[in-house]
Design a protein around this motif. Structure first.
Motif, PDB file in Angstrom:
ATOM      1  N   PRO A   1       0.787  -1.226   0.000  1.00  0.00           N
ATOM      2  CA  PRO A   1       0.000   0.000   0.000  1.00  0.00           C
ATOM      3  C   PRO A   1       0.823   1.282   0.000  1.00  0.00           C
ATOM      4  O   PRO A   1       0.261   2.368   0.046  1.00  0.00           O
ATOM      5  N   TRP A   2       2.181   1.173  -0.078  1.00  0.00           N
ATOM      6  CA  TRP A   2       3.017   2.312   0.319  1.00  0.00           C
ATOM      7  C   TRP A   2       2.950   3.504  -0.628  1.00  0.00           C
ATOM      8  O   TRP A   2       3.343   4.614  -0.243  1.00  0.00           O
ATOM      9  N   PHE A   3       2.480   3.310  -1.866  1.00  0.00           N
ATOM     10  CA  PHE A   3       2.377   4.449  -2.777  1.00  0.00           C
ATOM     11  C   PHE A   3       1.023   5.160  -2.662  1.00  0.00           C
ATOM     12  O   PHE A   3       0.769   6.118  -3.383  1.00  0.00           O
ATOM     13  N   ASN A   4       0.163   4.694  -1.751  1.00  0.00           N
ATOM     14  CA  ASN A   4      -1.029   5.469  -1.406  1.00  0.00           C
ATOM     15  C   ASN A   4      -0.577   6.594  -0.472  1.00  0.00           C
ATOM     16  O   ASN A   4      -0.905   6.644   0.712  1.00  0.00           O
ATOM     17  N   PHE A   5       0.206   7.493  -1.019  1.00  0.00           N
ATOM     18  CA  PHE A   5       0.925   8.496  -0.234  1.00  0.00           C
ATOM     19  C   PHE A   5       0.822   9.808  -0.989  1.00  0.00           C
ATOM     20  O   PHE A   5       1.106   9.864  -2.188  1.00  0.00           O
ATOM     21  N   THR A   6       0.404  10.855  -0.299  1.00  0.00           N
ATOM     22  CA  THR A   6       0.158  12.106  -1.007  1.00  0.00           C
ATOM     23  C   THR A   6       1.302  13.097  -0.825  1.00  0.00           C
ATOM     24  O   THR A   6       1.946  13.116   0.222  1.00  0.00           O
ATOM     25  N   VAL A   7       1.508  13.915  -1.853  1.00  0.00           N
ATOM     26  CA  VAL A   7       2.516  14.976  -1.748  1.00  0.00           C
ATOM     27  C   VAL A   7       1.991  16.111  -0.875  1.00  0.00           C
ATOM     28  O   VAL A   7       2.745  16.975  -0.448  1.00  0.00           O
ATOM     29  N   GLY A   8       0.669  16.126  -0.641  1.00  0.00           N
ATOM     30  CA  GLY A   8       0.088  17.114   0.263  1.00  0.00           C
ATOM     31  C   GLY A   8      -0.122  16.480   1.618  1.00  0.00           C
ATOM     32  O   GLY A   8       0.775  15.874   2.185  1.00  0.00           O
ATOM     33  N   ASN A   9      -1.362  16.603   2.128  1.00  0.00           N
ATOM     34  CA  ASN A   9      -1.641  15.982   3.423  1.00  0.00           C
ATOM     35  C   ASN A   9      -2.956  15.208   3.429  1.00  0.00           C
ATOM     36  O   ASN A   9      -3.425  14.773   4.475  1.00  0.00           O
ATOM     37  N   GLY A  10      -3.559  15.055   2.235  1.00  0.00           N
ATOM     38  CA  GLY A  10      -4.784  14.272   2.139  1.00  0.00           C
ATOM     39  C   GLY A  10      -6.052  15.063   2.369  1.00  0.00           C
ATOM     40  O   GLY A  10      -7.146  14.508   2.312  1.00  0.00           O
ATOM     41  N   PHE A  11      -5.914  16.357   2.602  1.00  0.00           N
ATOM     42  CA  PHE A  11      -7.080  17.162   2.981  1.00  0.00           C
ATOM     43  C   PHE A  11      -7.722  17.914   1.812  1.00  0.00           C
ATOM     44  O   PHE A  11      -8.721  18.591   1.998  1.00  0.00           O
ATOM     45  N   TYR A  12      -7.125  17.811   0.629  1.00  0.00           N
ATOM     46  CA  TYR A  12      -7.647  18.555  -0.518  1.00  0.00           C
ATOM     47  C   TYR A  12      -7.843  17.627  -1.718  1.00  0.00           C
ATOM     48  O   TYR A  12      -7.035  16.724  -1.951  1.00  0.00           O
ATOM     49  N   SER A  13      -8.874  17.906  -2.486  1.00  0.00           N
ATOM     50  CA  SER A  13      -9.159  17.107  -3.679  1.00  0.00           C
ATOM     51  C   SER A  13      -8.038  17.217  -4.709  1.00  0.00           C
ATOM     52  O   SER A  13      -7.905  16.360  -5.576  1.00  0.00           O
ATOM     53  N   THR A  14      -7.247  18.273  -4.623  1.00  0.00           N
ATOM     54  CA  THR A  14      -6.157  18.491  -5.587  1.00  0.00           C
ATOM     55  C   THR A  14      -4.864  17.787  -5.183  1.00  0.00           C
ATOM     56  O   THR A  14      -3.900  17.791  -5.947  1.00  0.00           O
ATOM     57  N   ASP A  15      -4.822  17.199  -3.985  1.00  0.00           N
ATOM     58  CA  ASP A  15      -3.606  16.516  -3.545  1.00  0.00           C
ATOM     59  C   ASP A  15      -3.254  15.395  -4.523  1.00  0.00           C
ATOM     60  O   ASP A  15      -4.110  14.603  -4.907  1.00  0.00           O
ATOM     61  N   LYS A  16      -1.997  15.336  -4.877  1.00  0.00           N
ATOM     62  CA  LYS A  16      -1.542  14.282  -5.795  1.00  0.00           C
ATOM     63  C   LYS A  16      -1.022  13.096  -4.987  1.00  0.00           C
ATOM     64  O   LYS A  16      -0.223  13.273  -4.059  1.00  0.00           O
ATOM     65  N   TYR A  17      -1.480  11.893  -5.356  1.00  0.00           N
ATOM     66  CA  TYR A  17      -1.027  10.672  -4.695  1.00  0.00           C
ATOM     67  C   TYR A  17      -0.037   9.948  -5.593  1.00  0.00           C
ATOM     68  O   TYR A  17      -0.212   9.895  -6.813  1.00  0.00           O
TER      69      TYR A  17
END
Length: 603
Positions: free
Chosen positions: A284-300
């Motif tokens: 599951p380790w690439f289920n990881f966001t460059v943001g913090n998971g709080f925005y629809s625009t966050d890239k995973y």
């Protein structure tokens, strides 16, 4: 010097955003009829978790998170000094106001807290195993939800099966289910988190009493160096880089983009072994966001594989150059044991030593959760949630409701129900839905407001700060202390010095690089000092490049502080305004042990 911040009622929106309050629920904005009571509260901007202006739908994250955090403090654990957190969205940004317990009521909550929290502390591992099962089951439930366009006709087997429903029922039901599962996820998020902080704070309070003058940083060092699953995604990238060098395929990785590299690697046995390792790291380790998971625009990472691949390339270059890419885990563990022994040995009373051992032992048992939960909730669960919401947005875009799937997020969660009913209504009657003709103008209006709000940075705080900040979570998590708030008020007077939390030790000088969002991380140059509102855990792969970190907000237990300590980087958090005071190219000195940042030379 003024001793208070501007009132939110006197802080107006930038031009073009005058009707911004329409975008959010009534209970999430300051109401004119409550001006007197709201102005009596101190609010600070939580740019640590929500650094950007909210699109209406994205506000679901602050709504669920803060409500769920609060209920555990106030109604379940009865944390003695801390109730919930009041919050508002103002000019698109999130502001927090912790609700303290009246001093005369604290004592009666203590035995209730000890009984309730004590049960969790005594059964921590079993309850945590159960938590992992619950969270994984919720993620699996989310994964199973699908969103499909409405068919031209209801399938014949629905007729012969006597289903008695139509696909619009399932479309609306699945949307409601996803919102419910998201809400459930946030309840699980805080089930253990506040207890993790409480155990640390109990140890912290003991140390402050037993060792007068002990630095906060020394206490934090005694629980550092504990393995965290939040670092696992970055560890996987390091392993992939080392594996590429071992297999002799590093040059292929470094000299090609992802698609070309995978095609070339597939041609050789060594390359195929590396691809197998790459595939194995994804879930599951690439289920990881460059943001913090709080925005629809966050890239995973899982949806933007070029991001983790780029980090692997950077690490592979370092390995080939003979540089170490390992976290300094042994040195940090050795420092942890050294400082623990030093303070423990200064307690001559056996009873005091036993109390020290007990409180530190509990803090070390529960503390890993403070970071680990972040991977399972913000990263993994929210990765699935946002992906499913984009699936729904694609259905509505295909039906003509939106020109771009991202347009859906300009509508509040309860408004989506209406859009789905409009879609089903037109489908059922055999007439066009109203949305495709009505929504383009409304999307344009809302986009213009959000864009206008985004042109103005948030104020660090509103109203008069408390004379003394005592609420422990506010201090630990956000770095809101009596001293830091006064520093925010005086920043304008002393332009070359910023004061914040001594979050991770070390003193360095270097050139500042101000980063406003994850998309700008590629601008970071080797040896620069990262200055930002807040870092995200997924920024860890760039920590090999930088010399130190400075953030606007965050306390000793913020993610930025914890990650910097684990990576051996100096850090000052909770400065209030570093990202707007410091400019890219400024030569600055960061003193992580004293919590001081000095601008030595302007760019």
């Amino acid at each position: 010097m003024d001793n208070k911040f501007i009132s939110p009622y006197d802080h107006h929106a930038p031009a073009g955003a005058e009707n911004w309050k329409d975008l959010y629920p009534y209970y999430m904005v300051f109401q004119d009829n409550l001006k007197e009571s709201e102005n009596a509260k101190f609010f600070f901007c939580d740019s640590q978790h929500w650094p950007n202006v909210f699109k209406p739908f994205d506000a679901i994250t602050v709504e669920f998170a803060v409500k769920c955090l609060s209920q555990y403090n106030t109604r379940q654990w009865l944390i003695p000094p801390a109730n919930g957190i009041d919050f508002k969205i103002h000019n698109g940004y999130c502001y927090m106001s912790p609700v303290a317990v009246a001093p005369e009521l604290i004592a009666e909550r203590v035995p209730q807290f000890l009984e309730r929290a004590g049960f969790y502390f005594q059964n921590w591992n079993d309850l945590l195993d159960n938590w992992h099962k619950k969270v994984k089951a919720t993620i699996d439930e989310m994964e199973a939800v699908t969103f499909e366009p409405l068919p031209e006709v209801i399938p014949m087997d629905w007729v012969t099966g006597g289903v008695g429903l139509d696909p619009t029922y399932h479309l609306i039901h699945n949307y409601t289910k996803m919102i419910d599962l998201c809400y459930k996820t946030w309840m699980y998020h805080f089930e253990f988190l506040n207890l993790g902080y409480a155990a640390y704070l109990d140890f912290f309070g003991f140390c402050k009493e037993a060792f007068p003058g002990i630095p906060d940083l020394s206490i934090a060092k005694m629980v550092q160096g504990i393995d965290s699953e939040l670092f696992r995604p970055d560890d996987e990238l390091r392993k992939l880089a080392k594996r590429a060098v071992e297999l002799g395929v590093a040059d292929t990785l470094i000299n090609h983009d992802l698609t070309a590299a995978l095609a070339a690697l597939a041609e050789t046995e060594a390359g195929q072994q590396w691809i197998a390792a790459w595939e194995g790291a994804k879930y599951p380790w690439f289920n990881f966001t460059v943001g913090n998971g709080f925005y629809s625009t966050d890239k995973y990472w899982i949806e933007h594989l070029e991001i983790p691949f780029g980090y692997v390339q950077d690490y592979a270059r370092k390995v080939l150059a003979g540089d170490s890419i390992d976290r300094p885990t042994e040195a940090i563990a050795a420092e942890r044991e050294r400082i623990t022994e030093e303070y423990r040995d200064s307690l001559f009373d056996e009873e005091a030593q036993a109390a020290f051992d007990g409180k530190l032992g509990l803090a070390r048992v529960v503390f890993p959760y403070v970071e680990n939960h972040n991977f399972y909730i913000e990263h993994w669960a929210m990765s699935v949630f946002w992906r499913k919401m984009r699936d729904l947005a694609n259905v509505l875009t295909g039906a003509g409701f939106f020109a771009d799937p991202n347009d859906m997020f300009y509508f509040r969660r309860e408004e989506i129900q209406n859009l789905l009913f409009d879609y089903g209504r037109g489908w059922a009657m055999g007439v066009p839905a109203i949305g495709p003709s009505y929504l383009p103008g409304e999307v344009a209006r809302r986009k213009a407001i959000v864009d206008a709000l985004s042109t103005a940075p948030p104020k660090p705080a509103f109203n008069e700060p408390p004379t003394v900040v005592t609420e422990p979570f506010t201090i630990m998590l956000w770095g809101i202390t009596t001293e830091s708030v006064q520093g925010w008020l005086t920043t304008a007077e002393v332009t070359n010095k910023l004061k914040g939390m001594a979050a991770s030790p070390g003193t360095v000088e270097g050139v500042a690089r101000v980063i406003n969002n994850a998309d700008e991380l590629g601008l970071l140059q080797e040896g620069e000092i990262l200055v930002t509102r807040i870092t995200a855990p997924s920024w860890a792969p760039v920590f090999g490049k930088i010399r130190a970190t400075v953030t606007d907000i965050g306390g000793m237990m913020s993610h930025a502080a914890i990650v910097c300590r684990e990576y051996g980087l100096p850090a000052v958090t909770g400065t209030g305004s570093a990202s707007t005071t410091i400019k890219t190219g400024d030569l600055i000195r960061v003193n992580g042990a004293q919590g001081e940042v000095t601008i030595l030379q302007a760019a």
